[in-house]
Design a protein around this motif. Structure first.
Motif, PDB file in Angstrom:
ATOM      1  N   ILE A  19       0.930  -1.090   0.012  1.00 19.90           N
ATOM      2  CA  ILE A  19       0.110  -0.001  -0.029  1.00 19.90           C
ATOM      3  C   ILE A  19       0.720   1.251  -0.071  1.00 19.90           C
ATOM      4  N   LEU A  20       0.638   2.245  -0.963  1.00 16.63           N
ATOM      5  CA  LEU A  20       1.438   3.276  -0.951  1.00 16.63           C
ATOM      6  C   LEU A  20       1.058   4.462  -0.355  1.00 16.63           C
ATOM      7  N   GLY A  21       1.613   5.685  -0.254  1.00 14.85           N
ATOM      8  CA  GLY A  21       1.097   6.621   0.590  1.00 14.85           C
ATOM      9  C   GLY A  21       1.668   6.912   2.085  1.00 14.85           C
ATOM     10  N   LEU A  22       2.491   8.141   2.132  1.00 17.30           N
ATOM     11  CA  LEU A  22       3.327   8.320   3.334  1.00 17.30           C
ATOM     12  C   LEU A  22       2.585   9.618   3.961  1.00 17.30           C
ATOM     13  N   ASP A  23       1.919  10.404   3.440  1.00 19.09           N
ATOM     14  CA  ASP A  23       1.421  11.569   4.162  1.00 19.09           C
ATOM     15  C   ASP A  23      -0.059  11.525   4.245  1.00 19.09           C
ATOM     16  N   ALA A  24      -0.706  11.398   5.455  1.00 16.97           N
ATOM     17  CA  ALA A  24      -2.143  11.323   5.581  1.00 16.97           C
ATOM     18  C   ALA A  24      -2.840  11.938   6.705  1.00 16.97           C
ATOM     19  N   VAL A  25      -4.045  12.104   6.450  1.00 17.21           N
ATOM     20  CA  VAL A  25      -5.009  12.750   7.574  1.00 17.21           C
ATOM     21  C   VAL A  25      -6.212  11.945   7.651  1.00 17.21           C
ATOM     22  N   GLY A  26      -6.668  11.870   9.041  1.00 16.01           N
ATOM     23  CA  GLY A  26      -7.822  11.049   9.200  1.00 16.01           C
ATOM     24  C   GLY A  26      -8.508  11.257  10.602  1.00 16.01           C
ATOM     25  N   ILE A  27      -9.372  10.256  11.016  1.00 20.35           N
ATOM     26  CA  ILE A  27      -9.877  10.470  12.142  1.00 20.35           C
ATOM     27  C   ILE A  27      -9.542   9.122  12.997  1.00 20.35           C
ATOM     28  N   VAL A  28      -9.355   9.321  14.141  1.00 24.03           N
ATOM     29  CA  VAL A  28      -8.790   8.238  15.162  1.00 24.03           C
ATOM     30  C   VAL A  28     -10.122   7.659  15.415  1.00 24.03           C
ATOM     31  N   VAL A  29     -10.495   6.232  15.051  1.00 21.66           N
ATOM     32  CA  VAL A  29     -11.532   5.450  15.397  1.00 21.66           C
ATOM     33  C   VAL A  29     -11.527   4.345  16.595  1.00 21.66           C
ATOM     34  N   LYS A  30      -9.928   4.123  16.826  1.00 21.82           N
ATOM     35  CA  LYS A  30      -9.997   3.086  17.807  1.00 21.82           C
ATOM     36  C   LYS A  30      -8.751   3.322  18.431  1.00 21.82           C
TER      37      LYS A  30
END
Length: 341
Positions: free
Chosen positions: A73-84
């Motif tokens: 799986i590619l992709g080093l920079d990310a933003v998201g919501i903590v779900v657990k």
């Protein structure tokens, strides 16, 4: 922080992901379904919202990486919501976080991913998720480069490739330090870089580039150079530096003639963002987290602006095309994949 009632806590067992089956020159990617990751005690499970694409993603898609397992799986920079998250682990469920992932682990181009809690920064309400996804790799590379160069007010710096994402951030952070900024770019980007604060912009296509730089700068040479191009440009840039000047290199070093090193006595630094993970340096990883906070605060206060953002669909074909654009030349914006709402 988001209201927990807005976060879907009914987690699925499977997720969509964009993967590299094997390295290939054309960057052919595939869409697949994988199990949602299981987290250890200090890891967060994050629902990915946006992933920022970088040249390194494209380069490694072609060459592969020795520590990758495929499909990768590619992709080093990310933003998201903590779900657990484990009880007592910060950030909390519902927090929006930003991070730069380990090059050796699976990346973030999936609906869910896991990330160590110390590697993330909470995104302030003043910064939207898409903007935050543009910051980690390019912004931290710029900050680390300037730190290695130890530039101070009144000094001169040459920032190669000023229209790239690293260059745009470096120009702004250098001006915050009171540095006189010279940069190179194609003519169509000169106005943009002047708006970002560059004092002088040169056309890197100009056959008389060195002559014009010396005429503008004078005989003393640059105090520092941020070299994002490599190869013969690195040799040329050392020639343009003062004696015992400093250069931070983002690309592999060329062969140097001993005469050049004796005449210039340069301090040469290598900038390796991924090294914090590859060397298992917890101190360096935590420092990257601090730099992330600096960037987020600067954007929230309106002190730093990001490159123009271009949205990319979460499909194998669109992401493959976007990665090819990253290294195709003349690309000045920042491509962001929208993974989920």
């Amino acid at each position: 922080m988001l209201n927990l009632t807005n976060v879907d806590l009914s987690l699925p067992q499977m997720m969509r992901a964009i993967v590299l089956i094997e390295p290939n020159e054309s960057i052919r990617l595939s869409e697949t379904t994988l199990p949602v990751p299981e987290c250890s005690e200090n890891e967060l499970l994050v629902k990915v919202e946006y992933v920022g694409l970088n040249p390194v993603d494209a380069i490694l898609s072609k060459s592969g990486f020795c520590q990758w397992q495929y499909p990768h799986i590619l992709g080093l920079d990310a933003v998201g919501i903590v779900v657990k998250a484990q009880k007592g682990v910060y950030p909390n469920v519902g927090d929006r976080v930003m991070w730069h992932a380990s090059m050796s682990e699976q990346g973030a181009l999936s609906e869910y991913t896991k990330v160590p809690n110390f590697a993330v920064s909470v995104v302030p309400d003043e910064v939207d998720a898409m903007t935050a996804a543009a910051l980690p790799c390019a912004g931290m590379t710029a900050l680390i480069s300037l730190e290695k160069l130890r530039v101070t007010a009144g000094e001169t710096i040459l920032i190669e490739g000023g229209a790239g994402s690293v260059g745009q951030f470096a120009i702004q952070f250098a001006k915050q330090r009171g540095v006189d900024v010279f940069t190179t770019a194609s003519k169509r980007n000169h106005k943009l870089l002047k708006q970002l604060g560059a004092d002088v912009v040169f056309d890197y296509h100009d056959p008389k580039l060195c002559e014009k730089i010396r005429r503008e700068l004078g005989p003393q040479g640059f105090d520092a150079v941020l070299d994002s191009v490599g190869g013969e440009s690195t040799i040329r840039n050392i020639e343009l530096m003062r004696f015992c000047g400093r250069i931070a290199c983002l690309r592999p070093l060329p062969y140097f003639e001993q005469d050049l090193l004796d005449r210039k006595g340069p301090t040469i630094s290598i900038v390796s963002l991924g090294g914090a993970w590859l060397d298992n340096s917890l101190c360096a990883q935590q420092k990257m987290g601090f730099m992330s906070k600096v960037m987020l605060d600067s954007v929230a206060k309106g002190e730093i602006q990001t490159p123009d953002l271009q949205l990319v669909e979460f499909t194998a074909d669109h992401i493959g095309d976007a990665l090819n654009r990253q290294i195709g030349g003349s690309f000045t914006g920042k491509q962001i994949v929208k993974v989920s709402d």
